[in-house]
Scaffold this motif. Structure first.
Motif, PDB file in Angstrom:
ATOM      1  N   LEU A 347       0.867  -1.265  -0.086  1.00  0.00           N
ATOM      2  CA  LEU A 347       0.090  -0.025   0.062  1.00  0.00           C
ATOM      3  C   LEU A 347       0.836   1.366  -0.200  1.00  0.00           C
ATOM      4  O   LEU A 347       0.666   2.063  -0.703  1.00  0.00           O
ATOM      5  CB  LEU A 347      -0.864   0.020   1.217  1.00  0.00           C
ATOM      6  CG  LEU A 347      -1.787   1.383   1.468  1.00  0.00           C
ATOM      7  CD1 LEU A 347      -2.745   1.728   0.383  1.00  0.00           C
ATOM      8  CD2 LEU A 347      -2.605   1.167   2.874  1.00  0.00           C
ATOM      9  N   LYS A 348       2.056   1.222   0.816  1.00  0.00           N
ATOM     10  CA  LYS A 348       3.060   2.426   0.982  1.00  0.00           C
ATOM     11  C   LYS A 348       3.684   2.561  -0.290  1.00  0.00           C
ATOM     12  O   LYS A 348       3.743   3.765  -0.999  1.00  0.00           O
ATOM     13  CB  LYS A 348       3.710   2.303   2.135  1.00  0.00           C
ATOM     14  CG  LYS A 348       3.188   2.406   3.320  1.00  0.00           C
ATOM     15  CD  LYS A 348       4.080   1.941   4.549  1.00  0.00           C
ATOM     16  CE  LYS A 348       3.431   1.973   5.888  1.00  0.00           C
ATOM     17  NZ  LYS A 348       4.251   1.402   7.122  1.00  0.00           N
ATOM     18  N   GLU A 349       3.936   1.513  -1.058  1.00  0.00           N
ATOM     19  CA  GLU A 349       4.664   1.721  -2.180  1.00  0.00           C
ATOM     20  C   GLU A 349       3.805   2.120  -3.368  1.00  0.00           C
ATOM     21  O   GLU A 349       4.449   3.182  -4.051  1.00  0.00           O
ATOM     22  CB  GLU A 349       5.227   0.265  -2.570  1.00  0.00           C
ATOM     23  CG  GLU A 349       6.234  -0.101  -1.608  1.00  0.00           C
ATOM     24  CD  GLU A 349       6.472  -1.657  -2.120  1.00  0.00           C
ATOM     25  OE1 GLU A 349       7.555  -2.059  -1.576  1.00  0.00           O
ATOM     26  OE2 GLU A 349       5.765  -2.395  -2.972  1.00  0.00           O
ATOM     27  N   GLU A 350       2.513   1.656  -3.522  1.00  0.00           N
ATOM     28  CA  GLU A 350       1.527   2.186  -4.427  1.00  0.00           C
ATOM     29  C   GLU A 350       1.162   3.497  -4.315  1.00  0.00           C
ATOM     30  O   GLU A 350       0.839   4.472  -5.294  1.00  0.00           O
ATOM     31  CB  GLU A 350       0.302   1.112  -4.542  1.00  0.00           C
ATOM     32  CG  GLU A 350       0.639  -0.139  -4.843  1.00  0.00           C
ATOM     33  CD  GLU A 350       1.319  -0.129  -6.189  1.00  0.00           C
ATOM     34  OE1 GLU A 350       1.201   0.642  -7.237  1.00  0.00           O
ATOM     35  OE2 GLU A 350       1.954  -1.125  -6.710  1.00  0.00           O
ATOM     36  N   MET A 351       0.994   4.084  -2.862  1.00  0.00           N
ATOM     37  CA  MET A 351       0.723   5.527  -2.657  1.00  0.00           C
ATOM     38  C   MET A 351       1.671   6.351  -2.930  1.00  0.00           C
ATOM     39  O   MET A 351       1.796   7.569  -3.004  1.00  0.00           O
ATOM     40  CB  MET A 351       0.313   5.525  -1.034  1.00  0.00           C
ATOM     41  CG  MET A 351      -0.901   4.889  -0.902  1.00  0.00           C
ATOM     42  SD  MET A 351      -2.383   6.030  -1.443  1.00  0.00           S
ATOM     43  CE  MET A 351      -2.359   7.309  -0.650  1.00  0.00           C
ATOM     44  N   SER A 352       3.104   5.911  -2.948  1.00  0.00           N
ATOM     45  CA  SER A 352       4.153   6.817  -3.243  1.00  0.00           C
ATOM     46  C   SER A 352       4.295   6.822  -4.740  1.00  0.00           C
ATOM     47  O   SER A 352       5.275   7.950  -4.836  1.00  0.00           O
ATOM     48  CB  SER A 352       5.288   6.144  -2.398  1.00  0.00           C
ATOM     49  OG  SER A 352       5.841   5.114  -2.984  1.00  0.00           O
ATOM     50  N   ARG A 353       3.833   6.247  -5.487  1.00  0.00           N
ATOM     51  CA  ARG A 353       3.984   6.206  -6.794  1.00  0.00           C
ATOM     52  C   ARG A 353       3.446   7.485  -7.736  1.00  0.00           C
ATOM     53  O   ARG A 353       2.197   7.885  -7.275  1.00  0.00           O
ATOM     54  CB  ARG A 353       3.433   4.988  -7.709  1.00  0.00           C
ATOM     55  CG  ARG A 353       4.561   3.586  -7.288  1.00  0.00           C
ATOM     56  CD  ARG A 353       3.996   2.552  -7.985  1.00  0.00           C
ATOM     57  NE  ARG A 353       3.509   2.585  -9.591  1.00  0.00           N
ATOM     58  CZ  ARG A 353       3.418   1.604 -10.139  1.00  0.00           C
ATOM     59  NH1 ARG A 353       2.934   0.581  -9.785  1.00  0.00           N
ATOM     60  NH2 ARG A 353       3.133   1.937 -11.435  1.00  0.00           N
TER      61      ARG A 353
END
Length: 353
Positions: A347-353
């Motif tokens: 989730l954090k990775e996708e939110m940071s994209r």
């Protein structure tokens, strides 16, 4: 040509779409094997269904009686049929499973009318019920005869025993009966840390749709009648609704495996704890909003639509309101801490994209 059964999925893969996705708890599988072999009388006259009644008494009192069925929709349809006349209606939350997720089965199969009420958190109150509790002598209006509430609700919120008692008192004062959709009743009891009887028969509920599939069973639920005077011809209605299992021992022994000791509670506590772990992690992610109190094993959140779509390629879960960007993440008895932590990382990775 001889063929051998083979595994078609990776047993290490788990998502957050539904607690129905989980496999069967090993103790339940062992119980099914225990009930196998030899002949037992069909259609509920077997030793396992007989013993299940004593287990049900230990949770819900000596007057309670369980009628095993195949699934949750079937349990609701059978229960509501037994509680209503042909001209009757059922008051429920607009978000209730019987209204949103059962394909019209309660109205089509049970021949009743659902009278829905918008709720901010999925929970009915006496005041909200009164929006539809009127017109009993008006032949132009389907007669309100039942209040149906879900514990826990479709939005993951949990009624307190006092809240259910207030609803039951109010409904009974108006001559209505109370049905509780308990698809996740174990999660509610675990959340409240009280026995199930505290918010069912002790609070005035007349009939429960008792859920086991979401709590580790292979299949099967039960209609549990708490007030025998509230229903009519349960056995006949179950048969007419195509919910009478011939080899009922294999449903009953699963319910016994859950309820005879504490497996139902262990499974529910674990699922709830994983939801709390997930919610705590989500609260630290900027741009993600938790929509409702996390009181059982569900987390409802709002986040950018494109993030959810990318995240769904890594973990299975459902949109709740796609237009608004609302999603639902469910935890199950077999969800692990690593599952939650891996999802939070994604989730954090996708939110940071």
């Amino acid at each position: 040509m001889k063929t051998d059964a083979r595994r078609h999925h990776d047993p290490e893969v788990r998502g957050f779409a539904s607690d129905n996705y989980a496999g069967v708890h090993p103790e339940v599988l062992a119980a099914i094997a225990l009930a196998n072999g030899g002949h037992q009388i069909a259609y509920g006259e077997d030793d396992y269904t007989d013993h299940l009644q004593r287990v049900i008494h230990s949770h819900f009192g000596a007057s309670a009686e369980a009628f095993p069925v195949f699934n949750g929709t079937g349990a609701n349809v059978v229960a509501l049929q037994a509680l209503t006349d042909r001209w009757g209606s059922v008051i429920c939350a607009e978000s209730a499973h019987i209204n949103v997720d059962e394909g019209g089965a309660p109205e089509r199969m049970a021949g009743l009318k659902l009278l829905t009420v918008p709720t901010p958190d999925g929970k009915l109150t006496p005041e909200l019920i009164d929006r539809q509790a009127w017109g009993w002598e008006d032949e132009h209006r389907a007669m309100p005869q039942v209040v149906s509430l879900a514990q826990n609700t479709e939005l993951g919120t949990v009624y307190t025993p006092d809240e259910i008692r207030a609803i039951c008192d109010h409904a009974h004062q108006h001559g209505m009966k109370v049905h509780l959709d308990g698809a996740r009743i174990a999660n509610a009891a675990a959340s409240l840390n009280v026995p199930m009887r505290a918010f069912t028969n002790a609070a005035g509920v007349d009939v429960i749709s008792y859920g086991g599939t979401k709590n580790g069973m292979l299949f099967g639920e039960a209609v549990v009648v708490l007030n025998p005077d509230a229903v009519r011809r349960m056995k006949h209605i179950r048969k007419m609704s195509m919910q009478l299992a011939s080899k009922m021992r294999f449903v009953s022994v699963q319910l016994e495996a859950l309820l005879a000791k504490d497996l139902w509670l262990r499974n529910a506590r674990h699922a709830n704890a994983m939801a709390q772990r997930l919610a705590e992690g989500v609260r630290s992610v900027d741009g993600v909003e938790i929509l409702y109190p996390v009181q059982a094993n569900a987390v409802f959140a709002r986040l950018p639509h494109d993030v959810s779509e990318r995240l769904q390629k890594r973990y299975r879960f459902y949109f709740w309101d796609e237009a608004a960007g609302d999603v639902r993440w469910m935890c199950a008895y077999d969800t692990t801490e690593d599952d939650v932590d891996g999802f939070l990382t994604a989730l954090k990775e996708e939110m940071s994209r």
